[in-house]
Design a protein around this motif. Structure first.
Motif, PDB file in Angstrom:
ATOM      1  N   ALA A 120       0.873  -1.179   0.000  1.00 47.88           N
ATOM      2  CA  ALA A 120       0.000   0.000   0.000  1.00 47.88           C
ATOM      3  C   ALA A 120       0.906   1.224   0.000  1.00 47.88           C
ATOM      4  O   ALA A 120       1.887   1.286   0.745  1.00 47.88           O
ATOM      5  CB  ALA A 120      -0.902   0.007   1.221  1.00 47.88           C
ATOM      6  N   TYR A 121       0.589   2.217  -0.837  1.00 48.18           N
ATOM      7  CA  TYR A 121       1.405   3.428  -0.962  1.00 48.18           C
ATOM      8  C   TYR A 121       0.607   4.632  -0.485  1.00 48.18           C
ATOM      9  O   TYR A 121      -0.600   4.729  -0.728  1.00 48.18           O
ATOM     10  CB  TYR A 121       1.826   3.649  -2.412  1.00 48.18           C
ATOM     11  N   ALA A 122       1.286   5.543   0.178  1.00 49.06           N
ATOM     12  CA  ALA A 122       0.651   6.800   0.585  1.00 49.06           C
ATOM     13  C   ALA A 122       1.722   7.875   0.724  1.00 49.06           C
ATOM     14  O   ALA A 122       2.905   7.577   0.896  1.00 49.06           O
ATOM     15  CB  ALA A 122      -0.093   6.633   1.903  1.00 49.06           C
TER      16      ALA A 122
ATOM     17  N   TRP B  43       5.599   3.106   1.664  1.00 45.95           N
ATOM     18  CA  TRP B  43       5.061   1.834   1.203  1.00 45.95           C
ATOM     19  C   TRP B  43       5.035   0.886   2.387  1.00 45.95           C
ATOM     20  O   TRP B  43       6.039   0.750   3.096  1.00 45.95           O
ATOM     21  CB  TRP B  43       5.956   1.223   0.117  1.00 45.95           C
TER      22      TRP B  43
ATOM     23  N   ALA C 272      -1.359   4.870   4.535  1.00 50.08           N
ATOM     24  CA  ALA C 272      -1.110   3.577   3.904  1.00 50.08           C
ATOM     25  C   ALA C 272      -1.823   2.445   4.642  1.00 50.08           C
ATOM     26  O   ALA C 272      -2.345   1.522   4.015  1.00 50.08           O
ATOM     27  CB  ALA C 272       0.391   3.310   3.846  1.00 50.08           C
TER      28      ALA C 272
END
Length: 174
Positions: free
Chosen positions: A50-52, A64, A130
């Motif tokens: 998951a990326y934020a 990440w 994320a």
């Protein structure tokens, strides 16, 4: 065309006509349709991460996360090396503590701009975002804790005719 049975002479009569009693409200809430699936979908990339993006002051962090053993790497270095102060490491680990996910996710992030405190805040913001993308049911927990909101406080600019942003030059009587 008013119904003779539904005449209102008192506030108590209004309750019986409307069926608005605390018991009726509780029954309506209990029978309301609650979706079993979260409102948002899980957002993962091709590698299952998951990326934020997290932001704080002038710092920007790209984060990440993926399931792992709790290793946090910041700009290619371990968190103990990059953030030497224990308070900064505590700030970074707050989202995992709130969500009861301590040492369950590996974090890889790059941070640019600002100082160490702003960078730690940016990483915290990114981790929370994320986590909410990896596990959408955690979003409400993160939101209540205030981790999804970007802290918009930044340094005020210096004004002309002033020593700093608000401080005046020293006054001299003579």
């Amino acid at each position: 065309m008013a119904d003779e049975n539904n005449t209102v002479s008192d506030l108590a009569d209004l309750k019986t006509i409307a069926g608005d009693t605390p018991d009726a409200d509780a029954a309506a809430i209990a029978t309301a349709h609650v979706p079993s699936t979260p409102l948002r979908e899980q957002e993962l990339d091709a590698q299952g991460r998951a990326y934020a993006t997290g932001r704080r002051k002038d710092a920007k962090a790209r984060v990440w996360i993926k399931p792992g053993k709790g290793k946090i790497i910041v700009n290619g270095r371990d968190q103990e090396v990059y953030f030497a102060r224990p308070t900064l490491r505590l700030v970074i680990n707050q989202p995992f503590g709130i969500a009861d996910r301590v040492e369950q996710y590996d974090v890889v992030c790059t941070v640019k701009g600002g100082g160490l405190s702003g960078q730690a805040g940016a990483v915290k913001h990114g981790i929370a975002q994320a986590l909410a993308k990896f596990e959408p049911q955690l979003r409400s927990t993160m939101k209540v804790a205030g981790f999804l909101t970007r802290d918009s406080r930044v340094v005020e600019r210096k004004k002309y005719g002033r020593a700093k942003a608000r401080r005046s030059f020293q006054f001299s009587k003579r």
